[in-house]
Design a protein around this motif. Structure first.
Motif, PDB file in Angstrom:
ATOM      1  N   LEU A   1       0.909  -1.292  -0.023  1.00  0.00           N
ATOM      2  CA  LEU A   1      -0.046   0.046  -0.149  1.00  0.00           C
ATOM      3  C   LEU A   1       0.853   1.262  -0.266  1.00  0.00           C
ATOM      4  O   LEU A   1       0.483   1.981  -0.653  1.00  0.00           O
ATOM      5  N   LEU A   2       2.004   1.309   0.798  1.00  0.00           N
ATOM      6  CA  LEU A   2       2.701   2.427   0.856  1.00  0.00           C
ATOM      7  C   LEU A   2       3.392   2.736  -0.551  1.00  0.00           C
ATOM      8  O   LEU A   2       3.661   4.001  -0.782  1.00  0.00           O
ATOM      9  N   SER A   3       3.834   1.938  -1.283  1.00  0.00           N
ATOM     10  CA  SER A   3       4.448   1.931  -2.426  1.00  0.00           C
ATOM     11  C   SER A   3       3.327   2.440  -3.471  1.00  0.00           C
ATOM     12  O   SER A   3       3.582   3.395  -4.189  1.00  0.00           O
ATOM     13  N   ALA A   4       2.135   2.062  -3.465  1.00  0.00           N
ATOM     14  CA  ALA A   4       0.980   2.366  -4.122  1.00  0.00           C
ATOM     15  C   ALA A   4       0.416   3.713  -3.876  1.00  0.00           C
ATOM     16  O   ALA A   4      -0.120   4.191  -4.906  1.00  0.00           O
ATOM     17  N   LEU A   5       0.832   4.133  -2.908  1.00  0.00           N
ATOM     18  CA  LEU A   5       0.348   5.569  -2.643  1.00  0.00           C
ATOM     19  C   LEU A   5       1.372   6.574  -3.395  1.00  0.00           C
ATOM     20  O   LEU A   5       0.935   7.808  -3.377  1.00  0.00           O
ATOM     21  N   VAL A   6       2.143   6.079  -4.026  1.00  0.00           N
ATOM     22  CA  VAL A   6       2.946   7.024  -5.034  1.00  0.00           C
ATOM     23  C   VAL A   6       3.078   8.270  -4.636  1.00  0.00           C
ATOM     24  O   VAL A   6       3.933   8.807  -3.671  1.00  0.00           O
ATOM     25  N   ASN A   7       2.595   9.509  -5.259  1.00  0.00           N
ATOM     26  CA  ASN A   7       2.834  11.006  -5.366  1.00  0.00           C
ATOM     27  C   ASN A   7       2.499  11.329  -3.776  1.00  0.00           C
ATOM     28  O   ASN A   7       3.104  12.018  -3.161  1.00  0.00           O
ATOM     29  N   GLN A   8       1.586  10.857  -3.303  1.00  0.00           N
ATOM     30  CA  GLN A   8       0.893  10.982  -1.782  1.00  0.00           C
ATOM     31  C   GLN A   8       1.934  10.543  -0.889  1.00  0.00           C
ATOM     32  O   GLN A   8       2.505  11.429   0.088  1.00  0.00           O
ATOM     33  N   ALA A   9       2.578   9.467  -0.930  1.00  0.00           N
ATOM     34  CA  ALA A   9       3.593   8.922  -0.023  1.00  0.00           C
ATOM     35  C   ALA A   9       4.937   9.797  -0.334  1.00  0.00           C
ATOM     36  O   ALA A   9       5.527  10.110   0.696  1.00  0.00           O
ATOM     37  N   GLN A  10       5.153   9.922  -1.666  1.00  0.00           N
ATOM     38  CA  GLN A  10       6.828  10.686  -1.732  1.00  0.00           C
ATOM     39  C   GLN A  10       6.378  12.145  -1.217  1.00  0.00           C
ATOM     40  O   GLN A  10       7.359  12.720  -0.705  1.00  0.00           O
ATOM     41  N   GLY A  11       5.403  12.524  -1.254  1.00  0.00           N
ATOM     42  CA  GLY A  11       5.252  14.061  -0.907  1.00  0.00           C
ATOM     43  C   GLY A  11       5.377  14.131   0.643  1.00  0.00           C
ATOM     44  O   GLY A  11       5.925  15.098   1.106  1.00  0.00           O
TER      45      GLY A  11
END
Length: 426
Positions: free
Chosen positions: A216-226
């Motif tokens: 899930l954390l990987s799939a949050l992509v731009n939100q996680a990287q933000g």
């Protein structure tokens, strides 16, 4: 490799990029079965090992039902054989172990430590099967989170997905499908294929581990990287996008229409179609970062104009100018759209029935086909194959009936299915 002689298509082993690959599938519910179905579609032989009497939990997860099966189960179990093994009994463990030691791939989603107690763990099996690729799917990893129950809804909540889903003034919401399970299944399939490739080159198998939370954390992509890169913790924005505007749903005269305007050129075309060319020259809206900064003002202008005509009018006018937009369809409308676009979203597979009393498995009849969602991967030389519908429980016999050398039997304490199971579904 025709290990059980029950396939629905003659010469199936020559079909598919993964033909000749034998997968012993101890997974159940969603993440594991989804991964192994994708691999089965691509030609692998998947033998699904299920507990006697009840089988995979999702066999009972209805309604809806189709041909006497729960559609939940049907959705992730085509192209597989089903055998039963009582892992609480020595005989069942021995049969399961014999299958696993012959397999190219083992997939399991029991709680961490359970397969070791059953003598079916990677370290045990690789002694006799050094090429084995062994994929374990857990909820929160095999370390400090090993004891946590791994269910999609829990991970959507605990991993942050629900915190960014829903109306900003309402409660957090889950996604309308067990999306974390699906993403984890995809990650499992990718990891398996990478490990199989490595084994083909070196003769060395390896352990593949995926878990719901990390997926899930990987799939949050731009939100996680933000968050990771800039320390920004995102919040719920409804249908809005944190970095693009206008990128949300608007009310037209009759229903909602989604705009996905990602470039300045598209925004200029949108303004022209709406009869508001001056917006594209307004300093508040001339660039995307300014449109995001003045989103509320912009959406008043756009929303007022869109509300003057029906959605179909705007859809045609905007798409003709290359402005990404579309209505919010129901699932049946989504399938209709895919059919209209020639994407062939439905595959029809032979639904093999259990043989009548007195007949052997090879004499089973093949009734009408079953409609199932097509594999989305398109390969030009080795396309997905649809050999059989989801199996009935144990239709290919007990695990010990599969040809192969008998195992020495698992050592350890054993455990009941209810104690060892790890459900990975919403």
């Amino acid at each position: 490799m025709q290990h059980s002689g029950t396939h629905s298509s003659e010469g199936w082993e020559n079909e598919g990029a993964l033909s000749g690959l034998l997968i012993a599938d101890f997974g159940r519910v969603l993440a594991g079965p989804y991964a192994t179905m994708l691999l089965a579609d691509l030609g692998a032989e998947v033998i699904k090992v299920e507990r006697p009497a009840t089988g995979d939990d999702t066999r009972a997860w209805g309604p809806p039902w189709s041909d006497g099966q729960a559609t939940y189960f049907q959705g992730v179990n085509r192209n597989k054989e089903s055998v039963t093994a009582d892992l609480t009994a020595e005989e069942g463990r021995a049969a399961a172990r014999a299958l696993a030691m012959r397999a190219d791939v083992v997939v399991e989603n029991f709680r961490p430590g359970v397969m070791g107690r059953l003598g079916l763990d990677y370290d045990t099996l690789r002694e006799s099967n050094p090429r084995l690729v062994y994929c374990s799917i857990t909820g929160f990893g095999s370390g400090a989170g090993a004891a946590l129950p791994g269910y999609d809804l829990l991970v959507q909540a605990m991993g942050g997905l629900m915190s960014i889903t829903g109306d900003p003034d309402g409660d957090p919401m889950k996604v309308g499908v067990a999306l974390v399970d699906v993403i984890t299944g995809l990650h499992a399939a990718v990891g398996i294929l990478a490990a199989v490739r490595h084994a083909a080159r070196t003769g060395e198998g390896q352990r593949v581990e995926v878990n719901l939370l990390s997926s899930l954390l990987s799939a949050l992509v731009n939100q996680a990287q933000g968050y990771v890169g800039a320390g920004v913790v995102p919040l719920r924005m409804g249908n809005r996008h944190p970095s693009i505007a206008p990128y949300e749903a608007f009310r037209t005269q009759d229903r909602l229409l989604v705009l996905a305007v990602g470039t300045d050129r598209q925004f200029g075309a949108l303004c022209d179609v709406l009869g508001l060319p001056e917006l594209a020259r307004d300093p508040r809206f001339a660039t995307n970062d300014q449109r995001v900064a003045h989103r509320d003002e912009l959406c008043i202008f756009v929303g007022d104009r869109l509300g003057m005509r029906p959605a179909d009018h705007w859809f045609k006018a905007l798409m003709d100018r290359g402005v990404p937009c579309g209505p919010i369809n129901t699932i049946d409308e989504g399938f209709a759209l895919a059919v209209q676009l020639g994407l062939d979203p439905v595959a029809h597979v032979p639904q093999k029935a259990a043989p009548p009393p007195g007949l052997g498995q090879d004499e089973a009849v093949t009734p009408a086909t079953l409609a199932t969602v097509a594999n989305p991967i398109r390969l030009s030389r080795t396309p997905a194959v649809y050999r059989s519908g989801p199996p009935t429980l144990g239709q290919d016999g007990p695990a010990g009936s599969i040809p192969g050398e008998a195992g020495s039997g698992a050592s350890g304490t054993g455990a009941s299915w209810s104690e060892v199971g790890l459900g990975v579904s919403s």
